[in-house]
Each structure stands twice: as structure tokens, then as C-alpha cells.
Write a protein that holds these residues in place. Sequence first.
Motif, PDB file in Angstrom:
ATOM      1  N   GLY A 151       0.842  -1.189   0.000  1.00 54.96           N
ATOM      2  CA  GLY A 151       0.000   0.000   0.000  1.00 54.96           C
ATOM      3  C   GLY A 151       0.877   1.238   0.000  1.00 54.96           C
ATOM      4  N   ILE A 152       0.554   2.190  -0.862  1.00 52.53           N
ATOM      5  CA  ILE A 152       1.391   3.374  -1.044  1.00 52.53           C
ATOM      6  C   ILE A 152       0.555   4.621  -0.785  1.00 52.53           C
ATOM      7  CG2 ILE A 152       2.812   4.656  -2.699  1.00 52.53           C
ATOM      8  CD1 ILE A 152       3.028   1.897  -4.231  1.00 52.53           C
ATOM      9  N   THR A 153       1.148   5.580  -0.091  1.00 49.85           N
ATOM     10  CA  THR A 153       0.523   6.890   0.114  1.00 49.85           C
ATOM     11  C   THR A 153       1.625   7.937   0.139  1.00 49.85           C
ATOM     12  OG1 THR A 153      -1.133   8.091   1.410  1.00 49.85           O
ATOM     13  CG2 THR A 153       0.548   6.886   2.652  1.00 49.85           C
ATOM     14  N   SER A 154       1.240   9.185   0.257  1.00 45.56           N
ATOM     15  CA  SER A 154       2.239  10.248   0.369  1.00 45.56           C
ATOM     16  C   SER A 154       1.938  11.060   1.616  1.00 45.56           C
ATOM     17  CB  SER A 154       2.216  11.145  -0.876  1.00 45.56           C
ATOM     18  OG  SER A 154       0.962  11.775  -0.989  1.00 45.56           O
ATOM     19  N   LEU A 155       2.966  11.679   2.152  1.00 45.54           N
ATOM     20  CA  LEU A 155       2.794  12.551   3.317  1.00 45.54           C
ATOM     21  C   LEU A 155       2.417  13.940   2.833  1.00 45.54           C
ATOM     22  CD1 LEU A 155       5.713  11.547   5.680  1.00 45.54           C
ATOM     23  CD2 LEU A 155       3.274  11.376   6.140  1.00 45.54           C
ATOM     24  N   ASP A 156       1.149  14.280   2.960  1.00 42.60           N
ATOM     25  CA  ASP A 156       0.687  15.612   2.589  1.00 42.60           C
ATOM     26  C   ASP A 156       0.803  16.532   3.789  1.00 42.60           C
ATOM     27  OD1 ASP A 156       0.004  14.859  -0.008  1.00 42.60           O
ATOM     28  OD2 ASP A 156      -1.992  14.197   0.613  1.00 42.60           O
ATOM     29  N   ILE A 157       0.816  17.830   3.518  1.00 41.46           N
ATOM     30  CA  ILE A 157       0.854  18.813   4.598  1.00 41.46           C
ATOM     31  C   ILE A 157      -0.382  18.614   5.471  1.00 41.46           C
ATOM     32  CG2 ILE A 157       0.750  21.271   5.136  1.00 41.46           C
ATOM     33  CD1 ILE A 157       2.294  21.744   2.524  1.00 41.46           C
ATOM     34  N   GLY A 158      -0.170  18.547   6.769  1.00 42.59           N
ATOM     35  CA  GLY A 158      -1.277  18.370   7.703  1.00 42.59           C
ATOM     36  C   GLY A 158      -1.581  16.918   8.026  1.00 42.59           C
ATOM     37  N   LEU A 159      -0.923  15.991   7.367  1.00 43.32           N
ATOM     38  CA  LEU A 159      -1.140  14.569   7.632  1.00 43.32           C
ATOM     39  C   LEU A 159       0.004  14.057   8.494  1.00 43.32           C
ATOM     40  CD1 LEU A 159      -2.937  12.089   6.904  1.00 43.32           C
ATOM     41  CD2 LEU A 159      -1.335  11.640   5.051  1.00 43.32           C
ATOM     42  N   ASP A 160      -0.317  13.518   9.667  1.00 44.01           N
ATOM     43  CA  ASP A 160       0.740  12.987  10.526  1.00 44.01           C
ATOM     44  C   ASP A 160       1.052  11.545  10.135  1.00 44.01           C
ATOM     45  OD1 ASP A 160      -1.326  11.464  11.561  1.00 44.01           O
ATOM     46  OD2 ASP A 160      -1.278  12.368  13.542  1.00 44.01           O
ATOM     47  N   GLU A 161       2.034  10.965  10.823  1.00 44.21           N
ATOM     48  CA  GLU A 161       2.460   9.606  10.468  1.00 44.21           C
ATOM     49  C   GLU A 161       1.357   8.581  10.702  1.00 44.21           C
ATOM     50  OE1 GLU A 161       3.862  10.417  14.667  1.00 44.21           O
ATOM     51  OE2 GLU A 161       4.050  11.496  12.800  1.00 44.21           O
ATOM     52  N   HIS A 162       0.483   8.814  11.657  1.00 47.62           N
ATOM     53  CA  HIS A 162      -0.611   7.874  11.911  1.00 47.62           C
ATOM     54  C   HIS A 162      -1.635   7.908  10.773  1.00 47.62           C
ATOM     55  CE1 HIS A 162       0.903   7.012  15.881  1.00 47.62           C
ATOM     56  NE2 HIS A 162       0.997   8.309  16.112  1.00 47.62           N
ATOM     57  N   GLY A 163      -1.919   9.108  10.278  1.00 50.53           N
ATOM     58  CA  GLY A 163      -2.831   9.239   9.144  1.00 50.53           C
ATOM     59  C   GLY A 163      -2.263   8.604   7.890  1.00 50.53           C
ATOM     60  N   ALA A 164      -0.962   8.824   7.662  1.00 52.42           N
ATOM     61  CA  ALA A 164      -0.308   8.235   6.494  1.00 52.42           C
ATOM     62  C   ALA A 164      -0.302   6.711   6.594  1.00 52.42           C
ATOM     63  CB  ALA A 164       1.116   8.765   6.358  1.00 52.42           C
ATOM     64  N   LEU A 165      -0.032   6.192   7.782  1.00 56.28           N
ATOM     65  CA  LEU A 165      -0.038   4.744   7.975  1.00 56.28           C
ATOM     66  C   LEU A 165      -1.433   4.168   7.732  1.00 56.28           C
ATOM     67  CD1 LEU A 165       1.596   2.255   8.701  1.00 56.28           C
ATOM     68  CD2 LEU A 165       1.115   2.730  11.096  1.00 56.28           C
ATOM     69  N   HIS A 166      -2.459   4.875   8.185  1.00 56.90           N
ATOM     70  CA  HIS A 166      -3.840   4.438   7.963  1.00 56.90           C
ATOM     71  C   HIS A 166      -4.155   4.392   6.463  1.00 56.90           C
ATOM     72  CE1 HIS A 166      -8.100   3.873   8.617  1.00 56.90           C
ATOM     73  NE2 HIS A 166      -8.338   4.918   7.842  1.00 56.90           N
ATOM     74  N   GLN A 167      -3.750   5.416   5.723  1.00 57.27           N
ATOM     75  CA  GLN A 167      -3.990   5.436   4.279  1.00 57.27           C
ATOM     76  C   GLN A 167      -3.226   4.325   3.579  1.00 57.27           C
ATOM     77  OE1 GLN A 167      -3.034   9.374   2.920  1.00 57.27           O
ATOM     78  NE2 GLN A 167      -4.934  10.240   3.747  1.00 57.27           N
ATOM     79  N   ALA A 168      -1.967   4.126   3.953  1.00 57.63           N
ATOM     80  CA  ALA A 168      -1.168   3.053   3.343  1.00 57.63           C
ATOM     81  C   ALA A 168      -1.769   1.689   3.665  1.00 57.63           C
ATOM     82  CB  ALA A 168       0.279   3.132   3.823  1.00 57.63           C
ATOM     83  N   ASP A 169      -2.288   1.536   4.871  1.00 56.68           N
ATOM     84  CA  ASP A 169      -2.926   0.289   5.281  1.00 56.68           C
ATOM     85  C   ASP A 169      -4.172   0.015   4.432  1.00 56.68           C
ATOM     86  OD1 ASP A 169      -2.787  -1.932   7.113  1.00 56.68           O
ATOM     87  OD2 ASP A 169      -4.560  -1.099   8.123  1.00 56.68           O
ATOM     88  N   GLN A 170      -4.990   1.043   4.217  1.00 54.79           N
ATOM     89  CA  GLN A 170      -6.172   0.897   3.371  1.00 54.79           C
ATOM     90  C   GLN A 170      -5.770   0.475   1.959  1.00 54.79           C
ATOM     91  OE1 GLN A 170      -7.978   4.853   4.108  1.00 54.79           O
ATOM     92  NE2 GLN A 170      -9.839   3.662   4.511  1.00 54.79           N
ATOM     93  N   ALA A 171      -4.731   1.100   1.444  1.00 56.26           N
ATOM     94  CA  ALA A 171      -4.259   0.761   0.102  1.00 56.26           C
ATOM     95  C   ALA A 171      -3.726  -0.668   0.056  1.00 56.26           C
ATOM     96  CB  ALA A 171      -3.180   1.750  -0.338  1.00 56.26           C
ATOM     97  N   MET A 172      -3.011  -1.094   1.098  1.00 60.66           N
ATOM     98  CA  MET A 172      -2.472  -2.454   1.119  1.00 60.66           C
ATOM     99  C   MET A 172      -3.597  -3.490   1.078  1.00 60.66           C
ATOM    100  SD  MET A 172      -0.385  -4.556   4.020  1.00 60.66           S
ATOM    101  CE  MET A 172      -1.857  -4.524   5.014  1.00 60.66           C
TER     102      MET A 172
END
Length: 70
Positions: free
Chosen positions: A15-36
Motif C-alpha cells: 500500500g502506497i501513500t504520500s505525506l501531505d501537509i497536515g497529515l501525521d504519520e498515523h494518518g499516512a499509515l492508515h492510508q497506506a494500510d487501506q491501500a495495502m
Amino acid sequence: IPYAGEFLFCTLSMGITSLDIGLDEHGALHQADQAMYQAKRRGNGRAAVFDAKSGNPPFFAHGTPVFPVD
């Protein structure tokens, strides 16, 4: 992967995501998890990218079988 005179075959779902402004590491991990999990639903050896701009579910990016390398 060579093991005990045999080859073990493995696959990878990613699962791949990007770190956007305002997104912390927990949010990014959640998005990557959804993608995975989207990649896993589509089969072995797949990757999916989370569409952070639209907030839509992850979209399918690529899928190839993984073969052992000598």
C-alpha cells in the motif's frame, strides 16, 4: 528463496501513500494500510496507491508475480 534444497515462492502486497501537509504519520499509515488491503483484495503480488487528494478509496496501481532471483 532457496531453502533446504527447494525454492520458496513469496509474494508482496503493498500500500502506497504520500505525506501531505497536515497529515501525521498515523494518518499516512492508515492510508497506506487501506491501500495495502485493496491490493490484497485484488490478488497476490499487487500494489495500490491511496488517492489522498480526493480521499477516495485506494486505486489499483500495478500487479506482477514475484519470481525468485538467482
